[in-house]
Design an enzyme around this catalytic site. Structure first.
Site, PDB file in Angstrom:
ATOM      1  N   HIS A 314      58.411  64.371  27.795  1.00  0.00           N
ATOM      2  CA  HIS A 314      58.114  65.537  27.876  1.00  0.00           C
ATOM      3  C   HIS A 314      56.787  65.726  26.871  1.00  0.00           C
ATOM      4  O   HIS A 314      56.495  65.484  25.786  1.00  0.00           O
ATOM      5  CB  HIS A 314      59.418  66.235  27.123  1.00  0.00           C
ATOM      6  CG  HIS A 314      59.487  67.812  27.556  1.00  0.00           C
ATOM      7  ND1 HIS A 314      58.521  68.744  26.680  1.00  0.00           N
ATOM      8  CD2 HIS A 314      60.022  68.584  28.384  1.00  0.00           C
ATOM      9  CE1 HIS A 314      58.852  69.779  27.182  1.00  0.00           C
ATOM     10  NE2 HIS A 314      59.664  69.870  28.276  1.00  0.00           N
ATOM     11  N   ASP A 372      65.855  67.453  33.138  1.00  0.00           N
ATOM     12  CA  ASP A 372      66.227  67.140  34.475  1.00  0.00           C
ATOM     13  C   ASP A 372      66.892  65.805  34.517  1.00  0.00           C
ATOM     14  O   ASP A 372      67.166  65.543  36.046  1.00  0.00           O
ATOM     15  CB  ASP A 372      64.583  67.001  35.156  1.00  0.00           C
ATOM     16  CG  ASP A 372      63.949  68.203  35.136  1.00  0.00           C
ATOM     17  OD1 ASP A 372      62.813  68.373  34.915  1.00  0.00           O
ATOM     18  OD2 ASP A 372      64.459  69.208  35.767  1.00  0.00           O
TER      19      ASP A 372
HETATM   20  C1  SDX Z   1      59.914  69.831  32.770  1.00  0.00           C
HETATM   21  O1  SDX Z   1      56.736  71.928  29.910  1.00  0.00           O
HETATM   22  C2  SDX Z   1      57.999  72.200  29.805  1.00  0.00           C
HETATM   23  O2  SDX Z   1      58.588  72.671  29.064  1.00  0.00           O
HETATM   24  C3  SDX Z   1      58.684  71.632  31.116  1.00  0.00           C
HETATM   25  C4  SDX Z   1      60.002  71.779  31.394  1.00  0.00           C
HETATM   26  C5  SDX Z   1      60.650  73.238  31.471  1.00  0.00           C
HETATM   27  O3  SDX Z   1      61.545  73.536  31.068  1.00  0.00           O
HETATM   28  O4  SDX Z   1      59.904  74.163  31.604  1.00  0.00           O
HETATM   29  O5  SDX Z   1      60.929  71.273  30.256  1.00  0.00           O
HETATM   30  C6  SDX Z   1      60.565  71.186  32.642  1.00  0.00           C
HETATM   31  O6  SDX Z   1      58.802  69.977  33.707  1.00  0.00           O
HETATM   32  C7  SDX Z   1      60.435  68.804  32.170  1.00  0.00           C
HETATM   33  C8  SDX Z   1      59.695  67.271  32.591  1.00  0.00           C
HETATM   34  C9  SDX Z   1      59.967  66.959  34.017  1.00  0.00           C
HETATM   35  N1  SDX Z   1      58.951  65.932  34.296  1.00  0.00           N
HETATM   36  C10 SDX Z   1      59.389  64.493  34.580  1.00  0.00           C
HETATM   37  O7  SDX Z   1      60.668  64.099  34.189  1.00  0.00           O
HETATM   38  C11 SDX Z   1      58.564  63.478  35.107  1.00  0.00           C
HETATM   39  C12 SDX Z   1      58.694  62.432  34.284  1.00  0.00           C
HETATM   40  N2  SDX Z   1      57.786  62.451  33.102  1.00  0.00           N
HETATM   41  C13 SDX Z   1      56.546  62.276  32.872  1.00  0.00           C
HETATM   42  O8  SDX Z   1      55.789  62.661  34.124  1.00  0.00           O
HETATM   43  C14 SDX Z   1      55.718  63.005  31.511  1.00  0.00           C
HETATM   44  O9  SDX Z   1      56.598  62.556  30.602  1.00  0.00           O
HETATM   45  C15 SDX Z   1      55.722  64.405  31.669  1.00  0.00           C
HETATM   46  C16 SDX Z   1      54.707  65.032  32.633  1.00  0.00           C
HETATM   47  C17 SDX Z   1      56.881  65.430  31.519  1.00  0.00           C
HETATM   48  C18 SDX Z   1      54.791  64.977  30.267  1.00  0.00           C
HETATM   49  O10 SDX Z   1      53.597  64.272  30.341  1.00  0.00           O
HETATM   50  P1  SDX Z   1      52.406  64.243  29.053  1.00  0.00           P
HETATM   51  O11 SDX Z   1      52.970  65.061  27.907  1.00  0.00           O
HETATM   52  O12 SDX Z   1      51.150  64.616  29.891  1.00  0.00           O
HETATM   53  O13 SDX Z   1      52.414  62.825  28.676  1.00  0.00           O
HETATM   54  P2  SDX Z   1      51.486  61.693  29.099  1.00  0.00           P
HETATM   55  O14 SDX Z   1      51.466  61.634  30.524  1.00  0.00           O
HETATM   56  O15 SDX Z   1      50.375  61.920  28.150  1.00  0.00           O
HETATM   57  O16 SDX Z   1      52.631  60.508  28.276  1.00  0.00           O
HETATM   58  C19 SDX Z   1      52.141  59.914  27.306  1.00  0.00           C
HETATM   59  C20 SDX Z   1      52.543  58.276  27.345  1.00  0.00           C
HETATM   60  C21 SDX Z   1      51.574  57.949  28.478  1.00  0.00           C
HETATM   61  O17 SDX Z   1      51.244  56.387  28.317  1.00  0.00           O
HETATM   62  P3  SDX Z   1      50.182  56.032  27.318  1.00  0.00           P
HETATM   63  O18 SDX Z   1      48.755  56.298  28.203  1.00  0.00           O
HETATM   64  O19 SDX Z   1      50.222  56.528  26.078  1.00  0.00           O
HETATM   65  O20 SDX Z   1      50.258  54.488  27.333  1.00  0.00           O
HETATM   66  O21 SDX Z   1      53.837  58.141  27.841  1.00  0.00           O
HETATM   67  C22 SDX Z   1      53.978  57.696  29.245  1.00  0.00           C
HETATM   68  C23 SDX Z   1      52.414  57.823  29.732  1.00  0.00           C
HETATM   69  O22 SDX Z   1      52.238  57.010  30.716  1.00  0.00           O
HETATM   70  N3  SDX Z   1      54.934  58.243  29.786  1.00  0.00           N
HETATM   71  C24 SDX Z   1      55.904  57.665  30.649  1.00  0.00           C
HETATM   72  C25 SDX Z   1      56.577  58.795  31.073  1.00  0.00           C
HETATM   73  N4  SDX Z   1      56.337  59.910  30.686  1.00  0.00           N
HETATM   74  C26 SDX Z   1      55.029  59.677  29.646  1.00  0.00           C
HETATM   75  N5  SDX Z   1      55.928  56.398  31.226  1.00  0.00           N
HETATM   76  C27 SDX Z   1      56.863  56.298  31.984  1.00  0.00           C
HETATM   77  N6  SDX Z   1      57.768  57.175  32.372  1.00  0.00           N
HETATM   78  C28 SDX Z   1      57.743  58.237  32.110  1.00  0.00           C
HETATM   79  N7  SDX Z   1      58.409  59.214  32.452  1.00  0.00           N
END
Ligand code: SDX
Length: 442
Positions: A314, A372
């Site tokens: 998140h 989720d």
């Molecule tokens: C919702 O914003 C909100 O409040 C949203 C929400 C709401 O109520 O409105 O809470 C609802 O959208 C919840 C999130 C649902 N999405 C998912 O579950 C999809 C999977 N999650 C990822 O796509 C991700 O965690 C996000 C999109 C939710 C957040 O992405 P960020 O904040 O841009 O974080 P990032 O991509 O910069 O990740 C930081 C690191 C990265 O690795 P490094 O580059 O540092 O090595 O964490 C890794 C990412 O690759 N990472 C993950 C991951 N989420 C982040 N690696 C594997 N699996 C994941 N799910």
């Protein structure tokens, strides 16, 4: 309403050692949470932009609706913790709280429920609007179209400068979202639409419109209705997330409320956002069995693999999403009420969560289950197809979008949102006309 007015508490100084220039900016403090450096005059005074493409460090507005402490895993609406609202409130009371800032007394709550109840029918002509869709259209595509189309029917609630019309639009959206969501489901399975029933509660009405058929009576299971209402509470609002920011930006151009909410639905659909609940079920189904969990954990860690652990991570929470905790408890309640002793997907999800939370990659990046991760399991057990999961998220979040839109419209200093950019395109160059490049102009 006991909001705090933001106040300047100190100054920040931006200095450029190479030129010796420095620039002072106010530092603002709200009621709780991080302070903000006020950069509103930065470009005018210095010619510099700030650069923050994912808005990771940017407060786009001030708001009194929802507070999130990502490090501590805290979520509150108008000061009330989500755990307390989920345990002791109802979705319509949370709607009232988000819209008006205080909990209602009995009289006001009954008036509010009456307004929402008596706006739950949609214009009969909208039934024909649905007929234009293919039966196998994704219900979210239907919702984007149908909600946007409400502005074609309700012309007496489009004037955003008229408080009464804003209020009427809010009642209509709150009341008609469940009706349209149920219609999208019925249309997808070729069953007739079911009209709302005024004697039912908001959650009971939605379950009735979704699952009843004309050929027999349908008694809503009170445990499932309560679980549905709790799920709606958990998704109601969440600060300036992607879809809410979309609604605010659309509303800042003074577009009508129905069009703004339709833009929020479109943004929520993405699998990185509200579409994740559907993607979690697809992921768990693909993993299939616990012995394949390590394979998928490795894939999630592999930068060359686009696979992400859906329902994990998140932008704000660097701790357990408090909504996921409540959702997991509701999961067990619903499954036991339905007599589902062992749901393989729930067992798989819990094992996946355990393994991920012990893995250095997830621990180091503070990746925890979000709202989720468990919601899809409950919704599947209640009989919803995965294609409806994000529709339910949109149904619940409509009050957050409306309340945030209303707060923005009523903000005296409100202006159109218009971000700038860091331009990295070609430098100015001479244009040679087409005819001089041997291209005939038709
Ligand atoms: C919702 O914003 C909100 O409040 C949203 C929400 C709401 O109520 O409105 O809470 C609802 O959208 C919840 C999130 C649902 N999405 C998912 O579950 C999809 C999977 N999650 C990822 O796509 C991700 O965690 C996000 C999109 C939710 C957040 O992405 P960020 O904040 O841009 O974080 P990032 O991509 O910069 O990740 C930081 C690191 C990265 O690795 P490094 O580059 O540092 O090595 O964490 C890794 C990412 O690759 N990472 C993950 C991951 N989420 C982040 N690696 C594997 N699996 C994941 N799910």
């Amino acid at each position: 309403m006991n909001n705090t007015t933001k106040k300047e508490v100190k100054k920040a100084i931006l200095s450029f050692p190479d030129t010796g220039e420095s620039y002072e900016m106010p530092v603002l403090e709200g009621s709780v949470g991080p302070k903000a450096i006020d950069v509103r005059r930065l470009y005018t005074d210095t010619g510099y932009f700030t650069y923050d493409p994912g808005f990771t460090s940017t407060a786009s507005c001030e708001s009194g609706l929802t507070y999130i402490d990502g490090e501590a895993g805290i979520l509150s609406h108008r000061g009330y913790k989500i755990e307390d609202l989920a345990a002791g409130s109802t979705y319509l009371e949370v709607c009232y709280l988000l819209l008006y800032g205080e909990l209602p007394d009995k009289k006001r709550f009954e008036e509010f429920v009456h307004h929402v109840t008596y706006h739950s029918l949609v214009h009969e002509q909208i039934h024909y609007f649905f007929r234009g869709f293919r039966r196998d259209a994704h219900p979210m595509s239907v919702m984007v179209g149908a909600v946007g189309a409400l502005s074609a029917f309700y012309h007496d609630s489009l004037d955003i400068d008229d408080l009464e019309q804003r209020e009427l639009a809010a009642y209509r959206l709150l009341a008609k979202m469940p009706t349209l969501a149920a219609m999208a489901y019925k249309y997808s399975i070729g069953q007739p639409f079911t009209y709302p029933r005024n004697e039912l509660s908001y959650a009971e009405n939605f379950l009735h419109m979704t699952f009843s058929v004309p050929s027999e009576t349908y008694d809503v299971n009170p445990v499932l209705a309560r679980a549905m209402d709790k799920i709606l509470i958990l998704h109601a609002d969440h600060e300036q997330n992607a879809s809410t920011s979309t609604v605010r930006l659309a509303g800042s151009s003074r577009a009508n409320p129905f069009a703004c909410i339709a833009s929020g639905i479109a943004s929520l659909w993405g699998p990185a956002h509200g579409g994740a609940n559907e993607a979690v079920l697809d992921m768990l189904t693909e993993i299939g069995s616990p012995n394949r969990i390590p394979e998928f954990i490795e894939r999630a860690k592999n930068k060359d693999d686009p696979f992400r652990l859906m329902g994990f991570g998140h932008r704000v929470y660097k701790n357990y999403d408090p909504r996921a905790q409540v959702m997991r408890e509701a999961c067990h309640e619903v499954l036991s009420e339905l007599g589902i002793e062992n749901e393989p997907l729930l067992d798989l999800a819990m094992q996946l969560e355990k393994i991920a939370l012990e893995d250095e990659y997830f621990v180091e990046r503070k990746l925890f289950p979000n709202v989720d991760f468990y919601s899809g399991i409950i919704l599947k057990a209640m009989g919803f197809p995965t294609s409806m999961f994000t529709v339910l998220f949109a149904l619940s979040r409509s009050v957050g979008w409306i309340a945030q839109w209303k707060e923005m419209i009523e903000e005296p200093t409100q202006k159109i949102g218009r971000p700038r950019q860091l331009y990295t395109g070609p430098a100015p160059r001479h244009y040679v006309p087409m005819t001089e490049r041997g291209i005939e102009i038709p």
